[in-house]
Enzyme design. Structure first.
Site, PDB file in Angstrom:
ATOM      1  CG  ASP A  22      -1.977  -1.101   1.170  1.00 29.54           C
ATOM      2  OD1 ASP A  22      -1.886  -1.960   0.278  1.00 29.54           O
ATOM      3  OD2 ASP A  22      -2.868  -1.128   2.048  1.00 29.54           O
ATOM      4  CG  ASP A  64      -6.749   0.217   1.464  1.00 30.21           C
ATOM      5  OD1 ASP A  64      -7.146  -0.946   1.672  1.00 30.21           O
ATOM      6  OD2 ASP A  64      -7.036   1.171   2.223  1.00 30.21           O
ATOM      7  CG  HIS A  66     -11.212   1.224   0.306  1.00 29.73           C
ATOM      8  ND1 HIS A  66     -11.141  -0.104   0.651  1.00 29.73           N
ATOM      9  CD2 HIS A  66     -10.425   1.884   1.201  1.00 29.73           C
ATOM     10  CE1 HIS A  66     -10.345  -0.239   1.708  1.00 29.73           C
ATOM     11  NE2 HIS A  66      -9.887   0.950   2.055  1.00 29.73           N
ATOM     12  CB  SER A  72     -13.129   1.206   6.064  1.00 30.72           C
ATOM     13  OG  SER A  72     -12.607   1.916   4.959  1.00 30.72           O
ATOM     14  CG  HIS A  83      -8.468   5.456   2.952  1.00 29.04           C
ATOM     15  ND1 HIS A  83      -9.452   5.317   3.903  1.00 29.04           N
ATOM     16  CD2 HIS A  83      -7.947   4.213   2.763  1.00 29.04           C
ATOM     17  CE1 HIS A  83      -9.512   4.053   4.287  1.00 29.04           C
ATOM     18  NE2 HIS A  83      -8.619   3.350   3.607  1.00 29.04           N
ATOM     19  CE  LYS A 108      -4.206  -3.926   1.631  1.00 26.69           C
ATOM     20  NZ  LYS A 108      -4.985  -2.833   2.233  1.00 26.69           N
ATOM     21  CD  GLU A 115     -10.927  -2.080   5.962  1.00 26.83           C
ATOM     22  OE1 GLU A 115     -10.785  -2.334   4.751  1.00 26.83           O
ATOM     23  OE2 GLU A 115     -10.599  -1.011   6.479  1.00 26.83           O
ATOM     24  CB  ALA A 143       0.029   1.919   8.236  1.00 23.95           C
ATOM     25  CB  CYS A 147      -2.116  -2.947   5.422  1.00 17.15           C
ATOM     26  SG  CYS A 147      -3.832  -2.458   5.103  1.00 17.15           S
TER      27      CYS A 147
HETATM   28  C1  VGL Z   1      -4.802   0.818   5.872  1.00 21.52           C
HETATM   29  C2  VGL Z   1      -6.142   2.054   7.247  1.00 21.52           C
HETATM   30  C3  VGL Z   1      -7.206   1.921   6.384  1.00 21.52           C
HETATM   31  C4  VGL Z   1      -3.437   0.258   5.582  1.00 21.52           C
HETATM   32  C5  VGL Z   1      -5.853   0.663   4.992  1.00 21.52           C
HETATM   33  O1  VGL Z   1      -3.128   0.029   4.383  1.00 21.52           O
HETATM   34  O2  VGL Z   1      -2.652   0.069   6.547  1.00 21.52           O
HETATM   35  N1  VGL Z   1      -4.962   1.510   7.004  1.00 21.52           N
HETATM   36  N2  VGL Z   1      -7.035   1.216   5.263  1.00 21.52           N
HETATM   37 ZN    ZN Z   2      -8.444   1.321   3.642  1.00 22.60          ZN
END
Ligand code: VGL
Ligand code: ZN
Length: 201
Positions: A22, A64, A66, A72, A83, A108, A115, A143, A147
């Protein structure tokens, strides 16, 4: 935090893959869910990707991805601002990330109701890795406390040997220390915590 010192070289070999999690605009400073100093990991990831690519070892990059009304997001009662909406600027990989030709991209959390912090969640990653005979996964990206952590937990549950590149991850740190606690939890689950400089030709 216990780490394998750079002096202890690890040579990537057949059966290894690099998983870059990500590294998208929205998780970088200035993005919708910007991770502080998230951009600092890119040079280390670029070196690792170049090494794997030179050795003809696979590089996987997740995003990510979405829908605009993902569960989420705040508007749906979720914990996050919107995001990484699929096909928008925020969801694009950083152009500084030098993805080698042939990088396998894994989307993903790409349906409204589901989620998935783990790159294994609802994707075909495990099937693809098992089919390719992969045993060891080297993980970096964003992060640490979401993830990366959940991907590492699944790697553990699915029987892989896995390495977390500690200088190539950064945390959201909703609560201060979340990132450190995530690394500690991964270590407890058997993750090898290494610095990316330990990877060698
Ligand atoms: C993530 C928060 C929301 C990540 C993804 O990729 O760590 N964190 N969606
Ligand atoms: Zn996300």
């Amino acid at each position: 935090m216990e780490q394998i010192k750079p002096a202890e070289k690890i040579v990537p070999r057949p059966g290894d893959v690099l998983l870059v999690v990500d590294v998208q605009y929205d998780f970088l400073p200035g993005g919708a869910l910007g991770v502080a100093r998230g951009d600092e990991i890119i040079p280390a990831l670029n070196r690792c990707m170049a090494l794997f690519s030179a050795k003809k070892l696979a590089v996987y990059a997740s995003r990510d991805w979405h829908p605009p009304d993902h569960i989420s997001f705040h508007a749906q009662g979720g914990p996050w601002p919107p995001h990484c909406v699929a096909n928008t600027h925020g969801a694009a990989f950083s152009p500084e990330l030098k993805l080698p030709p042939g990088t396998a991209v894994i989307n993903k959390a790409d349906t409204r109701e589901r989620e998935a912090y783990s790159v294994f969640g609802g994707t075909d990653l495990d099937r693809r890795l098992k089919q390719a005979g992969v045993r060891r996964i080297f993980i970096g990206g964003l992060a640490t406390d979401y993830c990366v952590l959940n991907t590492a937990k699944d790697a553990h549950a699915l029987g892989y040997d896995y390495f977390v590149l500690t200088d190539a991850v950064r945390a959201v740190d909703v609560k201060p220390g979340d990132g450190e606690r995530a690394l500690e939890e991964m270590r407890r689950l058997g993750a090898h915590l290494i610095v990316s400089g330990a990877l060698s030709e």
